[in-house]
Structure formats: C-alpha cells, structure tokens
Write a protein that holds these residues in place. Structure first.
Motif, PDB file in Angstrom:
ATOM      1  N   PRO A 116       0.820  -1.215   0.000  1.00  0.00           N
ATOM      2  CA  PRO A 116       0.000   0.000   0.000  1.00  0.00           C
ATOM      3  C   PRO A 116       0.851   1.261   0.000  1.00  0.00           C
ATOM      4  CG  PRO A 116       0.106  -0.915   2.201  1.00  0.00           C
ATOM      5  CD  PRO A 116       0.866  -1.860   1.320  1.00  0.00           C
ATOM      6  N   SER A 117       0.195   2.386  -0.253  1.00  0.00           N
ATOM      7  CA  SER A 117       0.920   3.654  -0.187  1.00  0.00           C
ATOM      8  C   SER A 117       0.962   4.163   1.250  1.00  0.00           C
ATOM      9  CB  SER A 117       0.271   4.684  -1.103  1.00  0.00           C
ATOM     10  OG  SER A 117      -1.087   4.817  -0.781  1.00  0.00           O
ATOM     11  N   ALA A 118       0.066   3.651   2.107  1.00  0.00           N
ATOM     12  CA  ALA A 118       0.105   3.975   3.532  1.00  0.00           C
ATOM     13  C   ALA A 118      -0.663   2.906   4.300  1.00  0.00           C
ATOM     14  CB  ALA A 118      -0.511   5.343   3.801  1.00  0.00           C
ATOM     15  N   LEU A 119      -0.312   2.785   5.586  1.00  0.00           N
ATOM     16  CA  LEU A 119      -0.983   1.810   6.448  1.00  0.00           C
ATOM     17  C   LEU A 119      -1.560   2.543   7.650  1.00  0.00           C
ATOM     18  CD1 LEU A 119      -1.446  -1.185   7.512  1.00  0.00           C
ATOM     19  CD2 LEU A 119       0.804  -0.997   8.560  1.00  0.00           C
ATOM     20  N   VAL A 120      -2.825   2.224   7.992  1.00  0.00           N
ATOM     21  CA  VAL A 120      -3.439   2.838   9.175  1.00  0.00           C
ATOM     22  C   VAL A 120      -3.855   1.731  10.128  1.00  0.00           C
ATOM     23  CG1 VAL A 120      -5.352   4.240  10.036  1.00  0.00           C
ATOM     24  CG2 VAL A 120      -4.327   4.783   7.828  1.00  0.00           C
ATOM     25  N   LEU A 121      -3.467   1.864  11.393  1.00  0.00           N
ATOM     26  CA  LEU A 121      -3.914   0.912  12.418  1.00  0.00           C
ATOM     27  C   LEU A 121      -4.862   1.652  13.357  1.00  0.00           C
ATOM     28  CD1 LEU A 121      -0.543  -0.857  13.390  1.00  0.00           C
ATOM     29  CD2 LEU A 121      -2.276  -1.631  11.757  1.00  0.00           C
ATOM     30  N   PRO A 176       4.589   4.525   4.813  1.00  0.00           N
ATOM     31  CA  PRO A 176       4.305   5.272   6.041  1.00  0.00           C
ATOM     32  C   PRO A 176       3.150   4.631   6.809  1.00  0.00           C
ATOM     33  CG  PRO A 176       3.521   6.485   4.129  1.00  0.00           C
ATOM     34  CD  PRO A 176       4.258   5.292   3.596  1.00  0.00           C
ATOM     35  N   ALA A 177       3.264   4.620   8.137  1.00  0.00           N
ATOM     36  CA  ALA A 177       2.204   4.008   8.947  1.00  0.00           C
ATOM     37  C   ALA A 177       1.652   5.019   9.924  1.00  0.00           C
ATOM     38  CB  ALA A 177       2.757   2.805   9.691  1.00  0.00           C
ATOM     39  N   PHE A 178       0.338   5.001  10.090  1.00  0.00           N
ATOM     40  CA  PHE A 178      -0.333   5.842  11.080  1.00  0.00           C
ATOM     41  C   PHE A 178      -0.932   4.946  12.142  1.00  0.00           C
ATOM     42  CE2 PHE A 178      -0.161   8.358   7.296  1.00  0.00           C
ATOM     43  CZ  PHE A 178       0.144   9.623   7.765  1.00  0.00           C
ATOM     44  N   ILE A 179      -0.605   5.230  13.381  1.00  0.00           N
ATOM     45  CA  ILE A 179      -1.123   4.427  14.485  1.00  0.00           C
ATOM     46  C   ILE A 179      -2.050   5.311  15.307  1.00  0.00           C
ATOM     47  CG2 ILE A 179      -0.499   3.219  16.600  1.00  0.00           C
ATOM     48  CD1 ILE A 179       2.151   2.505  15.343  1.00  0.00           C
ATOM     49  N   ILE A 180      -3.283   4.873  15.466  1.00  0.00           N
ATOM     50  CA  ILE A 180      -4.216   5.626  16.298  1.00  0.00           C
ATOM     51  C   ILE A 180      -4.170   5.041  17.705  1.00  0.00           C
ATOM     52  CG2 ILE A 180      -6.691   6.004  16.741  1.00  0.00           C
ATOM     53  CD1 ILE A 180      -7.088   6.348  13.776  1.00  0.00           C
ATOM     54  N   GLY A 181      -4.089   5.902  18.707  1.00  0.00           N
ATOM     55  CA  GLY A 181      -4.065   5.426  20.087  1.00  0.00           C
ATOM     56  C   GLY A 181      -4.995   6.245  20.954  1.00  0.00           C
ATOM     57  N   HIS A 182      -5.886   5.586  21.670  1.00  0.00           N
ATOM     58  CA  HIS A 182      -6.760   6.314  22.587  1.00  0.00           C
ATOM     59  C   HIS A 182      -5.991   6.618  23.855  1.00  0.00           C
ATOM     60  CE1 HIS A 182     -10.194   5.570  20.096  1.00  0.00           C
ATOM     61  NE2 HIS A 182      -9.973   4.274  20.127  1.00  0.00           N
ATOM     62  N   VAL A 183      -6.169   7.812  24.338  1.00  0.00           N
ATOM     63  CA  VAL A 183      -5.570   8.156  25.616  1.00  0.00           C
ATOM     64  C   VAL A 183      -6.545   7.729  26.694  1.00  0.00           C
ATOM     65  CG1 VAL A 183      -4.847  10.046  27.104  1.00  0.00           C
ATOM     66  CG2 VAL A 183      -4.289  10.090  24.686  1.00  0.00           C
ATOM     67  N   THR A 184      -6.073   6.952  27.637  1.00  0.00           N
ATOM     68  CA  THR A 184      -6.969   6.500  28.688  1.00  0.00           C
ATOM     69  C   THR A 184      -6.548   7.124  30.003  1.00  0.00           C
ATOM     70  OG1 THR A 184      -5.594   4.552  28.781  1.00  0.00           O
ATOM     71  CG2 THR A 184      -7.704   4.334  27.688  1.00  0.00           C
ATOM     72  N   LYS A 185      -7.536   7.472  30.796  1.00  0.00           N
ATOM     73  CA  LYS A 185      -7.239   8.188  32.029  1.00  0.00           C
ATOM     74  C   LYS A 185      -6.587   7.265  33.064  1.00  0.00           C
ATOM     75  CE  LYS A 185      -9.497  12.220  31.160  1.00  0.00           C
ATOM     76  NZ  LYS A 185     -10.448  11.914  30.080  1.00  0.00           N
ATOM     77  N   ASP A 186      -7.134   6.047  33.228  1.00  0.00           N
ATOM     78  CA  ASP A 186      -6.528   5.134  34.202  1.00  0.00           C
ATOM     79  C   ASP A 186      -5.434   4.312  33.527  1.00  0.00           C
ATOM     80  OD1 ASP A 186      -8.278   3.814  32.603  1.00  0.00           O
ATOM     81  OD2 ASP A 186      -8.884   2.367  34.115  1.00  0.00           O
ATOM     82  N   GLY A 187      -4.564   3.772  34.328  1.00  0.00           N
ATOM     83  CA  GLY A 187      -3.434   3.040  33.779  1.00  0.00           C
ATOM     84  C   GLY A 187      -3.743   1.604  33.386  1.00  0.00           C
TER      85      GLY A 187
END
Ligand code: TYD
Ligand code: MG
Length: 449
Positions: A160-165, A203-214
């Motif tokens: 692919p031309s880009a990868l998204v996770l 190029p790869a894009f990684i989406i990450g949710h920010v979580t309040k608790d650890g």
C-alpha cells in the motif's frame, strides 16, 4: 505460528517471573509486570554480518526527505510538511475526538491503495461515515482485523501507499498471550509496525486512545518508538480540535493544526486567531487577548479570569488550558507586589477555545485578566499583551516579539503591552502602538487597571 516463549518483567525494577502477578514479588509495586518475549536463540549477537560502517560526520551527505502532501494544510503542517516515506506517526487523543475522522479524510485523498485496518468499526460503519462526509475514494482498502501478523501479511501482498492501524489498543500479536491493549501488546505491535514501515518505506499511522486510568496501556508507552507523535487537544464539547506535534523526527515540535468538526468531518482553519477571538465579549472585565507562539505560528487567544469572594469554606482555584502551578505563582506575585487581597477569593482562569498554553509569555495576560476581574474594570478591546512575569514582579523578555506583534496588527489590534526589553529592540510595526513595561505595576497602569 510457533509460540515464542514469554515471561513477565517488572517495569519498575526489572525482576522477571514466568507467570503474571498483580504485585512484583521483588519491589512490591502493583501492576508493573508486563509480558515480554525471550530473545530468540538465547544470547543475542549485536549486528553480526554486514553492519553499519562508521563514517566521518563531514562526509555524510544531506538526504532530502521525501514527503507526500495530505492535501489538508493543517495536517501537513503538524507533520512538518507532509507524510515522510517510511515514517510512523502516532495520533493520540480522547475517544471520540476525531482521530478516525481525520485519517479517513486524509487517506481518501492519497493515491491508493491505502490499507486501513480497523479493529473498532465494521467496514459498513466506516462506509456510512465516509458517505456522510462526502468522501468518494477508491483508494482506501478496509480490513477489519486485529491480528497484526495478518495485517502485515496483507500489507506485504498489497504494497500500500500507507498503512493505518485504528486503533493500536485493538491490535494483538500472536507471539504474546496478554490481552490486546496491555502494555506488552501495544508496545510489541507498534514495534512490528515500525519495522514494517522502515523496511518497506510505507508510512504508517497508528491511532491510540488516551486512557485516564493506567489499566489499559495508553499511547505514552509508544512515544519513544514512533517518529512523530500528534495529540488532539480540546474537548468534545467544543467543535474546535487542535492537533499538536509533541514529537517529530522530521520537523518542528509544538506545531499546531486547528480544525473545526463539522457535518462533513474536520475542516482545517487557516487563521486560528480570528477563530479563537470570534466570540470575544467586549467591555467585560476579566478578559484579555494575548499573543502566543505555537510551534512556528503566532496565535492570538483570549484569556479569561474570574475572581470572586469565596462563599463558603476553602477558596476554589481552577485553571483550564494553562499550568495550575504557574497561575498560583502569579496570584502570589499579585498579592505580595501588587498589594491585592486574593486569599479569600475563588479564582478561575480559562484559555478560550480549548487550547493548552505552556508558554511563559502568557503570564502577563494572567496578571491583567486577574486584576481586571478583581477590580471589575474591563481591558480595552483593542489591546493585546504578552510577557513573562518574574517572582519579583519584573516583566521579562520573550522570544519572537515581532512575529507576535505582526499577527496582532494583522487582526486589527491597536496597542500592545510587552516587556520593555522586547520593546526596545523590535522595529516599528504599522498600525500598532507598542508600550514597553518593566514591572507589573507599569503593566497594570498601561492597561488602565
Ligand atoms: P471519531 O473520528 O470517530 O473519533 P475517534 O476516532 O477519535 O474516537 O469522531 C467521532 C466524533 O466526531 C463523533 O462524536 C461524531 C463526530 N463527527 C462529526 O461531528 N462529523 C463528522 O462528519 C464525523 C465523521 C464525525
Ligand atoms: Mg476511532
């Protein structure tokens, strides 16, 4: 796939055990054991075979980084000018803030195929959203999958031309037993994606949710692995979204991209100053406009303060969009050197528009807004201010005074209260009168407070 042997290692003291435990038997800390892989073939040899050859620094030739524009100006800006070949970009933020929306929009404009892996939404849901945004793109290939091995297999087929996770918290590698979203999984999946990107140039894009608790691993554990880290600021209650560069191996940090969430997805805002000031009340005490520098761009924002008699009990102190400690310090300076009585007062401060400001240049704004609210005297609407305030009430110079003043003049401000040291050095700027001040009493006087 053959299982790799794994063990659990304490992230605090390094102790390792074959089983997971809630508490480290060695250092006694809770929830610090993370699943790790045993190195293959026992002891690892470092770079055996044809490795890197040392070369004189002076003979290293500059390499032009290849970039592809996303055709979304504000997104290009935070990336440092576009997507860099083989780079890995982490996009973090609260759930629902617009991470998937932004990537879907950006990827639809790329020359395909783009491999969009979603472990969160079904292809039907994504299609629905794309239709709603009016995206007609043949370049996006959707893959509802959570196994990273399957993803990388599909990627090496498709090139692919880009990868998204979307998102890293739903991905898992079959080499680890722990659940998706655990520190071990998140880190290992990202490392594999990184390896893929570097070796293939995709190029790869990684989406990450920010979580309040650890409990679930947040994107923070990835910050040092990836090339670029972008975080969404602002809350879902507002329509404004600010995407800030926290780390970038290929460009400046602290750069911001400003967007507005509309029915048709995110819309880039090229002139954020105008937007941040659009709802500014006039003739109201406690409001002042400051000129801030975000990355390489000047931004004018409204700062508000509300000072009122505490009704009952301990005074409340709340700061939104700025450092709480910094505000406390400035309150102390006003009490001691400005002779103001603030100890029995509730004090609220707010940066309008959901922006988070960290610059010392906003100090002057805080001082003026607090005093204006306390004395119930409005600050003239055609006035802006910036400057750092020291502990003895002195006003200290800040960087890029000229850039700030030019932005203020462009938006139509007529007067600027700035540090004397800056004022002595900036060239005259048409349309704006510069007032240099060296301590807080001069600043308050200049603002008519
Ligand atoms: P989303 O990109 O799914 O968030 P994330 O991936 O960060 O969890 O954004 C979802 C929110 O955005 C949701 O509340 C609906 C809103 N939205 C719009 O207002 N307009 C739109 O065109 C789209 C696609 C979403
Ligand atoms: Mg999403």
């Amino acid at each position: 796939m053959a299982k790799t042997k794994t063990f659990y290692q304490c992230q605090a003291c390094g102790h390792s055990t074959p089983r997971w435990m809630g508490k480290c038997p060695d250092c006694g800390q809770w929830n610090t054991l993370v699943e790790e892989k045993e190195p293959r073939g026992g002891s690892r040899k470092l770079n055996a075979g044809p490795g890197a050859v040392p070369q004189p620094l002076s003979s290293v030739r500059e390499q032009e980084t290849e970039r592809t524009s996303t055709l979304i100006g504000e997104f290009d800006r935070v990336l440092g000018g576009g997507i860099v070949t083989g780079s890995v970009v982490l996009i973090g933020g609260d759930p629902g803030i617009g991470k998937s929306t932004l990537l879907l929009q950006a990827m639809a404009k790329l020359e395909g195929p783009v491999l969009y892996v979603s472990g969160e939404e079904s292809p039907e849901q994504i299609k629905l959203r794309a239709d709603r945004m009016g995206l007609t793109s043949d370049s996006i290939m959707l893959m509802p999958e959570t196994s990273l091995e399957s993803v990388l297999l599909a990627a090496s087929d498709m090139q692919p031309s880009a990868l998204v996770l979307d998102s890293i918290q739903t991905m898992r590698t079959e080499e680890l037993d722990s659940a998706p979203g655990s520190v071990g999984q998140v880190r290992d999946c990202a490392a594999k994606a990184m390896f893929y990107a570097k070796s293939s140039g995709v190029p790869a894009f990684i989406i990450g949710h920010v979580t309040k608790d650890g409990a679930i691993a947040g994107p923070r554990v990835l910050e040092h692995i990836v090339d670029t880290v972008l975080y969404f600021e602002g809350d879902r209650g507002h329509s404004y979204r600010i995407l800030r560069t926290v780390k970038n191996r290929f460009g400046p940090t602290n750069e911001i991209g400003v967007f507005e969430m509309s029915d048709q997805g995110l819309r880039g805002i090229e002139n954020p100053s105008e937007m941040f000031l659009s709802e500014r009340p006039e003739g109201v005490a406690g409001s002042v406009v400051i000129a801030s520098i975000e990355g390489t761009r000047p931004v004018l924002v409204e700062l508000q303060a509300l000072v009122s008699q505490t009704g009952f009990g301990v005074p409340r102190r709340t700061s939104i969009g700025m450092d709480h400690q910094r505000v406390s310090l400035l309150v102390a300076v006003l009490e001691k050197l400005g002779g103001m009585q603030l100890s029995g007062m509730d004090i609220f401060t707010n940066v309008v528009g959901g922006l988070k400001l960290v610059e010392p240049a906003l100090d002057m704004g805080v001082i003026l807004a607090l005093t204006s609210s306390l004395r119930e005297k409005p600050i003239p609407p055609d006035l802006i201010a910036f400057g750092e305030v020291g502990l003895s009430g002195e006003i200290r110079a800040v960087s890029q005074a000229e850039t700030r003043l030019k932005e203020a003049a462009k938006i139509g401000f007529k007067r600027a209260i700035i540090p004397k040291n800056n004022a002595e050095r900036v060239p005259a700027i048409k349309g704006i009168e510069v007032i240099g001040v060296s301590n807080i009493s001069e600043a308050l006087e200049a603002a008519g407070l």
